[in-house]
Design an enzyme around this catalytic site. Sequence first.
Site, PDB file in Angstrom:
ATOM      1  N   ASP A   1       9.666  41.400  31.285  1.00 44.65           N
ATOM      2  CA  ASP A   1       9.027  40.710  32.415  1.00 44.65           C
ATOM      3  C   ASP A   1       7.936  39.747  31.933  1.00 44.65           C
ATOM      4  O   ASP A   1       7.046  40.141  31.176  1.00 44.65           O
ATOM      5  CB  ASP A   1       8.419  41.776  33.342  1.00 44.65           C
ATOM      6  CG  ASP A   1       8.025  41.205  34.690  1.00 44.65           C
ATOM      7  OD1 ASP A   1       7.271  40.209  34.710  1.00 44.65           O
ATOM      8  OD2 ASP A   1       8.457  41.744  35.719  1.00 44.65           O
TER       9      ASP A   1
ATOM     10  N   ARG B   1       5.444  38.673  33.245  1.00 43.46           N
ATOM     11  CA  ARG B   1       4.067  38.973  33.668  1.00 43.46           C
ATOM     12  C   ARG B   1       3.410  40.060  32.824  1.00 43.46           C
ATOM     13  O   ARG B   1       2.277  40.464  33.088  1.00 43.46           O
ATOM     14  CB  ARG B   1       4.081  39.403  35.147  1.00 43.46           C
ATOM     15  CG  ARG B   1       4.591  38.330  36.075  1.00 43.46           C
ATOM     16  CD  ARG B   1       4.933  38.888  37.428  1.00 43.46           C
ATOM     17  NE  ARG B   1       6.058  39.837  37.360  1.00 43.46           N
ATOM     18  CZ  ARG B   1       6.564  40.466  38.417  1.00 43.46           C
ATOM     19  NH1 ARG B   1       6.039  40.274  39.608  1.00 43.46           N
ATOM     20  NH2 ARG B   1       7.571  41.310  38.272  1.00 43.46           N
TER      21      ARG B   1
ATOM     22  N   CYS C   1       8.443  45.823  28.665  1.00 43.73           N
ATOM     23  CA  CYS C   1       9.465  45.158  29.474  1.00 43.73           C
ATOM     24  C   CYS C   1       9.452  43.649  29.192  1.00 43.73           C
ATOM     25  O   CYS C   1       8.417  43.077  28.866  1.00 43.73           O
ATOM     26  CB  CYS C   1       9.200  45.403  30.961  1.00 43.73           C
ATOM     27  SG  CYS C   1      10.490  44.708  32.030  1.00 43.73           S
TER      28      CYS C   1
ATOM     29  N   CYS D   1       8.594  47.011  38.384  1.00 43.94           N
ATOM     30  CA  CYS D   1       9.596  46.618  37.399  1.00 43.94           C
ATOM     31  C   CYS D   1      10.943  46.357  38.098  1.00 43.94           C
ATOM     32  O   CYS D   1      11.489  47.239  38.764  1.00 43.94           O
ATOM     33  CB  CYS D   1       9.761  47.710  36.334  1.00 43.94           C
ATOM     34  SG  CYS D   1      10.939  47.244  35.039  1.00 43.94           S
TER      35      CYS D   1
ATOM     36  N   HIS E   1       5.687  48.999  33.599  1.00 42.43           N
ATOM     37  CA  HIS E   1       4.814  48.345  34.591  1.00 42.43           C
ATOM     38  C   HIS E   1       5.318  48.637  35.996  1.00 42.43           C
ATOM     39  O   HIS E   1       6.521  48.788  36.219  1.00 42.43           O
ATOM     40  CB  HIS E   1       4.742  46.836  34.336  1.00 42.43           C
ATOM     41  CG  HIS E   1       6.030  46.111  34.563  1.00 42.43           C
ATOM     42  ND1 HIS E   1       6.281  45.373  35.692  1.00 42.43           N
ATOM     43  CD2 HIS E   1       7.157  46.037  33.825  1.00 42.43           C
ATOM     44  CE1 HIS E   1       7.493  44.848  35.618  1.00 42.43           C
ATOM     45  NE2 HIS E   1       8.055  45.240  34.496  1.00 42.43           N
TER      46      HIS E   1
END
Length: 209
Positions: free
Chosen positions: A44, A46, A42, A101, A98
């Site tokens: 993202d 993080r 992803c 999400c 994750h």
Amino acid sequence: MRTLKHLFDRNQRWADSIKEKDPDFFTRLSKQQAPQYLWIGCSDSRVPATEIVDLMPGEIFVHRNIANLVVHSDLNSLSVIQFAVEVLKVSHIIVCGHYGCGGVKAALEGANHGLIDNWLQFIRDNYRQHQALVDAQPDEPARQKIMCELNVMEQVWNVCQTTFVQNAWESGRELNVHGWIYDIADGILRDLDVTVTGRRESMAIRRKI
Ligand code: CO
């Protein structure tokens, strides 16, 4: 701010620290890349691929998009997979989702987010396929959690269906497709135990999800 000087400063310090430990690191890397892994994750911020598994530049070939999707008509992810499998000859493709999400959450909520809703539609299709299981969860966090896992499993299946992966197996190449999930809350990766090492195994995964 026209320039982001602090980022260039950080970059200089980072490159210096690597060269201090290994003076030839960048010279060696500039000659070729030979990663063993393709990471599909992803976007993202993080969930940075290389950091999570504590590897160095040059060790993972990476493709990231919102909600780590592999869509059969998406030239971007297909090109990455083809290059990784046929040119770099990676032996492992890791689909890593994750918990928490935002893409999965937005898909389940069904609110209007504009253009991105067209992308999230693929997750909604997955949801419809697994609706009984997802809706049987006790609360919204549990629904989102299981949907994050199911979304990874569906993408593992999608990777397995690509012509490049099928051809690699056909020719007897060792190529493993893994489904993992990362927990932002504790920094730990978990194996969803849907690893596929060949065509027959991919059919077993289809029955499992
Ligand atoms: Co995400």
